[in-house]
Design a protein around this motif. Structure first.
Motif, PDB file in Angstrom:
ATOM      1  N   THR A  29      -7.848   5.562  12.997  1.00  0.00           N
ATOM      2  CA  THR A  29      -9.183   5.572  12.403  1.00  0.00           C
ATOM      3  C   THR A  29      -9.574   4.166  11.950  1.00  0.00           C
ATOM      4  OG1 THR A  29      -8.695   7.783  11.560  1.00  0.00           O
ATOM      5  CG2 THR A  29     -10.647   6.700  10.701  1.00  0.00           C
ATOM      6  N   LEU A  30      -8.632   3.490  11.302  1.00  0.00           N
ATOM      7  CA  LEU A  30      -8.906   2.145  10.803  1.00  0.00           C
ATOM      8  C   LEU A  30      -9.159   1.184  11.960  1.00  0.00           C
ATOM      9  CD1 LEU A  30      -9.036   0.522   8.139  1.00  0.00           C
ATOM     10  CD2 LEU A  30      -6.609  -0.011   8.449  1.00  0.00           C
ATOM     11  N   TYR A  31      -8.365   1.308  13.012  1.00  0.00           N
ATOM     12  CA  TYR A  31      -8.548   0.430  14.168  1.00  0.00           C
ATOM     13  C   TYR A  31      -9.900   0.679  14.835  1.00  0.00           C
ATOM     14  CZ  TYR A  31      -7.785  -1.846  18.652  1.00  0.00           C
ATOM     15  OH  TYR A  31      -7.913  -2.639  19.760  1.00  0.00           O
ATOM     16  N   ALA A  32     -10.265   1.958  14.946  1.00  0.00           N
ATOM     17  CA  ALA A  32     -11.543   2.283  15.586  1.00  0.00           C
ATOM     18  C   ALA A  32     -12.710   1.671  14.823  1.00  0.00           C
ATOM     19  CB  ALA A  32     -11.699   3.800  15.670  1.00  0.00           C
TER      20      ALA A  32
ATOM     21  N   CYS B 146      -9.914  -7.834  17.384  1.00  0.00           N
ATOM     22  CA  CYS B 146      -9.088  -6.981  16.516  1.00  0.00           C
ATOM     23  C   CYS B 146      -7.844  -6.556  17.289  1.00  0.00           C
ATOM     24  CB  CYS B 146      -9.882  -5.754  16.067  1.00  0.00           C
ATOM     25  SG  CYS B 146      -8.953  -4.638  14.991  1.00  0.00           S
ATOM     26  N   SER B 147      -6.672  -6.872  16.758  1.00  0.00           N
ATOM     27  CA  SER B 147      -5.426  -6.646  17.490  1.00  0.00           C
ATOM     28  C   SER B 147      -4.575  -5.521  16.928  1.00  0.00           C
ATOM     29  CB  SER B 147      -4.588  -7.934  17.503  1.00  0.00           C
ATOM     30  OG  SER B 147      -4.361  -8.395  16.172  1.00  0.00           O
ATOM     31  N   ASP B 148      -4.737  -5.179  15.659  1.00  0.00           N
ATOM     32  CA  ASP B 148      -3.885  -4.151  15.074  1.00  0.00           C
ATOM     33  C   ASP B 148      -4.502  -3.674  13.764  1.00  0.00           C
ATOM     34  OD1 ASP B 148      -1.785  -2.433  14.874  1.00  0.00           O
ATOM     35  OD2 ASP B 148      -0.295  -3.913  14.277  1.00  0.00           O
ATOM     36  N   ALA B 149      -4.121  -2.488  13.364  1.00  0.00           N
ATOM     37  CA  ALA B 149      -4.580  -1.922  12.093  1.00  0.00           C
ATOM     38  C   ALA B 149      -3.499  -1.000  11.564  1.00  0.00           C
ATOM     39  CB  ALA B 149      -5.895  -1.166  12.271  1.00  0.00           C
ATOM     40  N   ARG B 150      -3.164  -1.149  10.291  1.00  0.00           N
ATOM     41  CA  ARG B 150      -2.106  -0.329   9.694  1.00  0.00           C
ATOM     42  C   ARG B 150      -2.491   0.126   8.301  1.00  0.00           C
ATOM     43  NH1 ARG B 150       3.873  -2.228  11.590  1.00  0.00           N
ATOM     44  NH2 ARG B 150       3.348  -2.811  13.731  1.00  0.00           N
ATOM     45  N   VAL B 151      -2.291   1.391   8.068  1.00  0.00           N
ATOM     46  CA  VAL B 151      -2.468   1.969   6.738  1.00  0.00           C
ATOM     47  C   VAL B 151      -1.111   1.991   6.055  1.00  0.00           C
ATOM     48  CG1 VAL B 151      -3.148   4.032   5.445  1.00  0.00           C
ATOM     49  CG2 VAL B 151      -4.415   3.376   7.499  1.00  0.00           C
TER      50      VAL B 151
ATOM     51  N   GLY C  51     -14.685   7.473   6.446  1.00  0.00           N
ATOM     52  CA  GLY C  51     -14.256   8.727   5.836  1.00  0.00           C
ATOM     53  C   GLY C  51     -15.174   9.067   4.673  1.00  0.00           C
ATOM     54  N   ASN C  52     -14.585   9.311   3.529  1.00  0.00           N
ATOM     55  CA  ASN C  52     -15.355   9.715   2.355  1.00  0.00           C
ATOM     56  C   ASN C  52     -15.541   8.605   1.332  1.00  0.00           C
ATOM     57  OD1 ASN C  52     -15.596  12.426   3.263  1.00  0.00           O
ATOM     58  ND2 ASN C  52     -13.509  12.846   2.567  1.00  0.00           N
ATOM     59  N   ARG C  53     -15.206   7.360   1.703  1.00  0.00           N
ATOM     60  CA  ARG C  53     -15.297   6.273   0.731  1.00  0.00           C
ATOM     61  C   ARG C  53     -15.892   5.030   1.357  1.00  0.00           C
ATOM     62  NH1 ARG C  53      -9.260   6.495  -2.116  1.00  0.00           N
ATOM     63  NH2 ARG C  53      -9.408   8.631  -2.940  1.00  0.00           N
TER      64      ARG C  53
ATOM     65  N   PRO D 128      -2.746   1.334  18.083  1.00  0.00           N
ATOM     66  CA  PRO D 128      -4.092   1.664  18.554  1.00  0.00           C
ATOM     67  C   PRO D 128      -4.068   2.136  20.003  1.00  0.00           C
ATOM     68  CG  PRO D 128      -4.091  -0.421  17.369  1.00  0.00           C
ATOM     69  CD  PRO D 128      -2.662  -0.026  17.537  1.00  0.00           C
ATOM     70  N   GLY D 129      -4.708   3.253  20.272  1.00  0.00           N
ATOM     71  CA  GLY D 129      -4.756   3.788  21.624  1.00  0.00           C
ATOM     72  C   GLY D 129      -3.456   4.428  22.084  1.00  0.00           C
ATOM     73  N   PHE D 130      -2.566   4.738  21.156  1.00  0.00           N
ATOM     74  CA  PHE D 130      -1.276   5.326  21.520  1.00  0.00           C
ATOM     75  C   PHE D 130      -1.483   6.675  22.220  1.00  0.00           C
ATOM     76  CE2 PHE D 130       2.176   8.273  20.341  1.00  0.00           C
ATOM     77  CZ  PHE D 130       3.232   7.640  20.986  1.00  0.00           C
ATOM     78  N   ASP D 131      -0.809   6.866  23.354  1.00  0.00           N
ATOM     79  CA  ASP D 131      -0.898   8.098  24.137  1.00  0.00           C
ATOM     80  C   ASP D 131       0.435   8.832  24.039  1.00  0.00           C
ATOM     81  OD1 ASP D 131      -1.447  10.138  25.853  1.00  0.00           O
ATOM     82  OD2 ASP D 131      -1.460   8.896  27.677  1.00  0.00           O
ATOM     83  N   SER D 132       0.397  10.027  23.418  1.00  0.00           N
ATOM     84  CA  SER D 132       1.631  10.779  23.209  1.00  0.00           C
ATOM     85  C   SER D 132       1.896  11.811  24.299  1.00  0.00           C
ATOM     86  CB  SER D 132       1.566  11.497  21.854  1.00  0.00           C
ATOM     87  OG  SER D 132       0.526  12.470  21.857  1.00  0.00           O
TER      88      SER D 132
END
Length: 404
Positions: free
Chosen positions: A122-125, A133-138, A174-176, A14-18
């Motif tokens: 998206t999931l983390y947001a 909320c500390s993490d989110a993974r698809v 999203g769409n669901r 989350p919040g990763f800056d590339s």
């Protein structure tokens, strides 16, 4: 080339800056791929500063370092999905392990029905409205490079995790419409957990991924003190009586209490036992009530010890529908005024014949029905003409039942 940017995706923190990243993660590498071949393929995007392949029995992964960020971005855009030995490579930004928080001691929830375009970010947001909320993974299919349609979200606070389940189940992402519940054993395989831990991490740690199942014995599904069903995605027209009636129809068990927050679109149904509530969640989830599918999960709090059982009485049956005569097959329902007049005439005659009325009595009877003797083709000569003119009095009597 500096203006070209890959689309963010995969299991980025989350919040990763590339903006300063020069390394890429490469997943789903066929076991026949060598270090040399991997380096040759990724050198097409720019000069390499390093290349490392980590071999696994089923599917290997690796990391490629570039001298500049633009080459790493180009590698993600051009080599993601490239086939090597029939396997599609999964390429994304690499990140240091310290950029993900260790969630091994956190509380994890399962999130299903994810749209294909939903990423970790998206999931983390979506769930970061809860501060803990500390993490989110698809979860991703490493062979196709596509989302598996579910993921896991971690929370530092258990109550906020339960609130996320209650508040976000049925919400659109999203769409669901997503569905949320506590992560339990059997939801994710060991391979999912291993791949999720390895995904994009430059240095692997012992920290668990968001896909780790919650083995906390106090989780609602494992705690017999939880007997309340949370019901979300309710229409604003659903009342306490309507919710009670629908859960009573499930036949899950003894209902102790029903509450509805109509303005917020959710409610609670408390059962006598944990097993009854679990069955109600299974049976009620997705059931259409007032045009919307219910979203059922565990309530946020256990039933206090010593709570006395006070079952609600069964809901009253629905009001009976007004009696309606169903059309009879083969019987003409369109009667004219002349038909009804003829019916009344034959009815009067059949009644007179059956009772042996005299001509005078017959005249009185026809007067009651608004019929004249002339209209019936009779005179006052007696009842014999009655029999002669209308011998089929039985047929007339049979027609009677079609009008009653």
């Amino acid at each position: 080339m500096s203006q070209m940017e890959p689309i963010p995706g995969g299991n980025l923190p989350p919040g990763f800056d590339s903006s300063s990243c020069r390394s890429v993660y490469v997943g789903n590498i066929h076991v026949n791929v060598t270090d040399k071949l991997l380096a040759e393929v990724f050198a097409t995007a720019g000069p390499l500063a390093g290349c490392k392949l980590i071999r696994k029995d089923k599917s290997s992964y690796g990391f490629v370092d570039y001298h500049d960020r633009s080459s790493a971005a180009l590698a993600i855009m051009t080599l993601h999905g490239r086939q090597l030995y029939g396997e599609a490579l999964k390429v994304n930004w690499a990140y240091a392990s310290g950029q993900r928080e260790d969630t091994s001691g956190h509380f994890h929830i399962f999130v299903g029905d994810l749209s294909p375009e939903v990423t970790d970010a998206t999931l983390y947001a979506c769930f970061s409205v809860f501060p803990s909320c500390s993490d989110a993974r698809v979860m991703w299919d490493h062979k196709t490079g596509r989302s598996k349609g579910y993921g896991f979200v971690s929370f530092r606070n258990q109550q906020e995790a339960q609130s996320a389940i209650n508040d976000l189940t049925g919400k659109w992402l999203g769409n669901r419409q997503i569905r949320c519940n506590w992560a339990t054993k059997g939801v994710g395989s060991n391979e999912d957990k291993q791949n999720s831990d390895n995904q994009n991490a430059v240095v692997l740690t012992n920290g668990s991924s968001g896909s780790q199942e919650n083995t906390n014995e106090e989780a609602p599904e494992n705690n017999p003190a939880y007997t309340t069903v949370y019901v979300g995605n309710l229409s604003h027209v659903v009342t306490q009586a309507v919710l009670h009636s629908n859960f009573h129809a499930l036949g899950a068990g003894v209902i102790e209490e029903v509450r509805v927050q109509r303005d917020k679109g959710f409610g609670f149904v408390r059962y006598n036992t944990h097993e009854e509530a679990a069955f109600a969640i299974q049976m009620g989830n997705g059931k259409i009530v007032c045009g919307k599918p219910m979203k059922c999960s565990w309530g946020s709090k256990p039933t206090p010890p010593g709570t006395a059982s006070n079952p609600l009485p069964p809901p009253p049956p629905p009001p009976a529908q007004p009696y309606q005569i169903a059309p009879s097959t083969g019987i003409n329902q369109g009667y004219s005024a002349a038909d009804l007049l003829a019916y009344q005439r034959e009815l009067a005659l059949s009644q007179a014949a059956a009772s042996g009325l005299s001509g005078q009595a017959l005249l009185q009877l026809t007067g009651q029905h608004g019929l004249s003797a002339a209209s019936m083709g009779l005179s006052s000569s007696g009842s014999q003409a009655l029999y002669d003119g209308y011998p089929n009095s039985l047929a007339a009597a049979q027609q009677l039942m079609y009008y009653r």
